[in-house]
Design a protein around this motif. Sequence first.
Motif, short mmCIF file in Angstrom:
data_model
loop_
_atom_site.label_atom_id
_atom_site.label_comp_id
_atom_site.label_asym_id
_atom_site.label_seq_id
_atom_site.Cartn_x
_atom_site.Cartn_y
_atom_site.Cartn_z
N ASN A 284 0.80 -1.23 0.00
CA ASN A 284 0.00 0.00 0.00
C ASN A 284 0.83 1.27 0.00
OD1 ASN A 284 -2.94 -0.53 0.03
ND2 ASN A 284 -2.48 -1.73 1.86
N ASN A 285 2.17 1.14 0.08
CA ASN A 285 3.05 2.31 0.09
C ASN A 285 2.75 3.25 1.26
OD1 ASN A 285 5.27 3.66 -1.08
ND2 ASN A 285 3.92 5.12 -2.11
N LEU A 286 2.39 2.68 2.39
CA LEU A 286 2.16 3.47 3.61
C LEU A 286 3.50 4.00 4.12
CD1 LEU A 286 -0.40 1.10 5.36
CD2 LEU A 286 -0.90 3.29 4.23
N GLU A 287 3.46 5.17 4.74
CA GLU A 287 4.68 5.84 5.17
C GLU A 287 4.69 6.02 6.69
OE1 GLU A 287 4.61 9.47 3.01
OE2 GLU A 287 4.98 8.53 1.06
N GLY A 288 5.83 6.52 7.18
CA GLY A 288 5.96 6.79 8.60
C GLY A 288 6.76 5.72 9.32
N SER A 289 6.85 5.84 10.63
CA SER A 289 7.60 4.87 11.43
C SER A 289 6.80 3.59 11.60
CB SER A 289 7.93 5.47 12.79
OG SER A 289 6.75 5.87 13.46
N PHE A 290 7.49 2.52 11.93
CA PHE A 290 6.83 1.23 12.10
C PHE A 290 5.82 1.32 13.25
CE2 PHE A 290 6.52 -2.90 14.22
CZ PHE A 290 6.04 -3.65 13.18
N PRO A 291 4.57 0.93 13.03
CA PRO A 291 3.52 1.08 14.06
C PRO A 291 3.57 -0.04 15.10
CG PRO A 291 2.57 0.12 12.09
CD PRO A 291 4.01 0.41 11.77
N ASN A 292 4.59 0.01 15.96
CA ASN A 292 4.71 -1.05 16.97
C ASN A 292 3.56 -1.00 17.97
OD1 ASN A 292 5.94 1.41 18.10
ND2 ASN A 292 6.40 0.09 19.86
N TRP A 293 2.83 0.11 18.03
CA TRP A 293 1.69 0.22 18.94
C TRP A 293 0.58 -0.77 18.57
CZ3 TRP A 293 -2.33 1.56 15.81
CH2 TRP A 293 -2.05 2.32 14.67
N LEU A 294 0.60 -1.26 17.33
CA LEU A 294 -0.38 -2.30 16.98
C LEU A 294 -0.19 -3.53 17.84
CD1 LEU A 294 -0.53 -2.32 13.06
CD2 LEU A 294 -2.39 -1.80 14.62
N LEU A 295 1.07 -3.88 18.10
CA LEU A 295 1.36 -5.04 18.94
C LEU A 295 1.10 -4.74 20.40
CD1 LEU A 295 4.70 -6.08 17.21
CD2 LEU A 295 2.50 -7.24 17.01
N VAL A 296 1.30 -3.50 20.81
CA VAL A 296 1.06 -3.11 22.19
C VAL A 296 -0.43 -3.11 22.50
CG1 VAL A 296 1.34 -1.28 23.90
CG2 VAL A 296 3.18 -1.76 22.28
N ASN A 297 -1.22 -2.52 21.59
CA ASN A 297 -2.66 -2.39 21.82
C ASN A 297 -3.43 -3.69 21.63
OD1 ASN A 297 -2.02 0.28 22.14
ND2 ASN A 297 -3.13 1.02 20.35
N ASN A 298 -2.92 -4.56 20.77
CA ASN A 298 -3.63 -5.80 20.44
C ASN A 298 -2.79 -6.99 20.90
OD1 ASN A 298 -5.97 -4.74 18.54
ND2 ASN A 298 -4.10 -3.67 17.92
N PHE A 315 12.79 -0.96 14.04
CA PHE A 315 11.72 -1.96 14.19
C PHE A 315 11.68 -2.41 15.64
CE2 PHE A 315 10.90 -6.66 14.08
CZ PHE A 315 9.54 -6.58 13.86
N HIS A 316 10.61 -2.07 16.35
CA HIS A 316 10.47 -2.45 17.75
C HIS A 316 9.22 -3.29 17.95
CE1 HIS A 316 13.75 0.07 19.09
NE2 HIS A 316 13.22 1.12 18.47
N LEU A 317 9.37 -4.36 18.71
CA LEU A 317 8.22 -5.17 19.10
C LEU A 317 7.60 -4.60 20.35
CD1 LEU A 317 9.86 -8.67 18.58
CD2 LEU A 317 8.15 -7.61 17.10
N SER A 318 6.48 -5.20 20.75
CA SER A 318 5.88 -4.82 22.02
C SER A 318 6.84 -5.19 23.16
CB SER A 318 4.55 -5.56 22.20
OG SER A 318 4.09 -5.43 23.53
N PRO A 319 6.90 -4.39 24.20
CA PRO A 319 7.77 -4.72 25.34
C PRO A 319 7.22 -5.85 26.19
CG PRO A 319 6.54 -2.73 25.80
CD PRO A 319 6.23 -3.09 24.39
N TYR A 320 6.05 -6.34 25.84
CA TYR A 320 5.41 -7.40 26.65
C TYR A 320 5.50 -8.75 25.96
CZ TYR A 320 3.40 -3.08 28.46
OH TYR A 320 3.24 -1.81 28.95
N TYR A 321 5.61 -9.77 26.76
CA TYR A 321 5.65 -11.15 26.25
C TYR A 321 4.38 -11.45 25.46
CZ TYR A 321 5.58 -16.28 26.44
OH TYR A 321 5.51 -17.61 26.13
#
Length: 396
Positions: A284-298, A315-321
């Motif tokens: 989709n050619n989306l721009e911006g920083s990697f949305p690691n909040w998707l992993l945090v919120n979901n 590239f950062h993952l969620s800080p939670y297991y």
Amino acid sequence: MYLTYCPFTLETELTYNVSNLEVLILSWNQLNGTLPIEGKKFFILSYIVNLFSNGSQFIVFIIIFLILRSFLSSVIFVSSFGIIYLLLYVLAGLASFYHLKILDLQQNGFYGSVPPFIGASSLKALYLNSNKFNGSLPIQGLCELKKLEELDLSYNHIEGILPPCLSNLTSLRLFDVSGNQFIGNHLSSLLGSLNSLEYIDLRHNRFEELFSFSSFVNHSKLEVVAITSDNDKFEVETEYKDWLPMFQLKVFVLPNCNLNKRSGDFPKFLLHQNTLSFIDLSHNNLEGSFPNWLLVNNTKLEYLSLENNSFVGEFHLSPYYNSYTCWMDVSDNQLIGHIQLNMGEMVPYLIHINLSRNAFGGSIPSSIGKMRILEVLDLSSNNLLGEVPKQLVRNC
């Protein structure tokens, strides 16, 4: 009536002594041919059935008799007796299905046009998917199924537009027309009227329009949205004003649909979604920083595909297991930095991970060796250095 896995062909019309039938399942067979309810004669005669089923008086019968005698006798029968016989035949047959609630004909070999289903106004679920139906959808009949809650026409060869009158089906919860050849540019108005929808799948068609998520502003039950097109003339726009969705999605699939083409913004309404388990926004050619909040919120996200976009930064993952995520693809972006050292500890149940075609540097984290069920690891076309960790070879 359960007739699954019976290798016979449907060569005659359905038996008519089933007046109390509510569920008819003929799925996963080798049935073929056209359905026995189609053609212009069916439209006319089914209307007659509806008149009689609603308690019309004998005078109606006389009027219909005279009309048929002058209009149909030369085409169908040559005698008045033939016309009367025809009326009784249709009444006896189609009226038998006035209590039918579920009709499941999926995974067969039926072809020809989709029948109008007039006379089956009690239908709540209609499954015609994975057959060989072609032509356009009937405007009459199908749009009159006011009680219909589930409509699955996926993976046929149906073409033309989705009839605007489908907006009358306000009880519809599941709407799947994927894998056909539909065209048109009125999806926004059609789907906007169906605010009982929970499941929408419009993938792999030939729609040409700008579809706005503002159509879903009054949808509170929506859980699954899957939209794309097999051409490059379809766009989806999610950004308008500051709207907060009333729904909570579980599945959000919009690959290759020119998502937010004008701005390139990542869908901001996803900030308010916390029950997502499946996300595919690839190509989709989306721009911006990697949305690691998707992993945090979901926290129960299982599948994430952001392949072939234009994300930048680290590239950062969620800080939670996370014990749910099993598939992740962020390949073909512009991500930099080191791959997170404790990745194997934070998402230990990954089966597939693709970080290829980025600009990652440093070494391969040894913690990946803790992903004991890993089947696919693609780190190609990066700037990685050093040795392949022994843990990776031993444990995966």
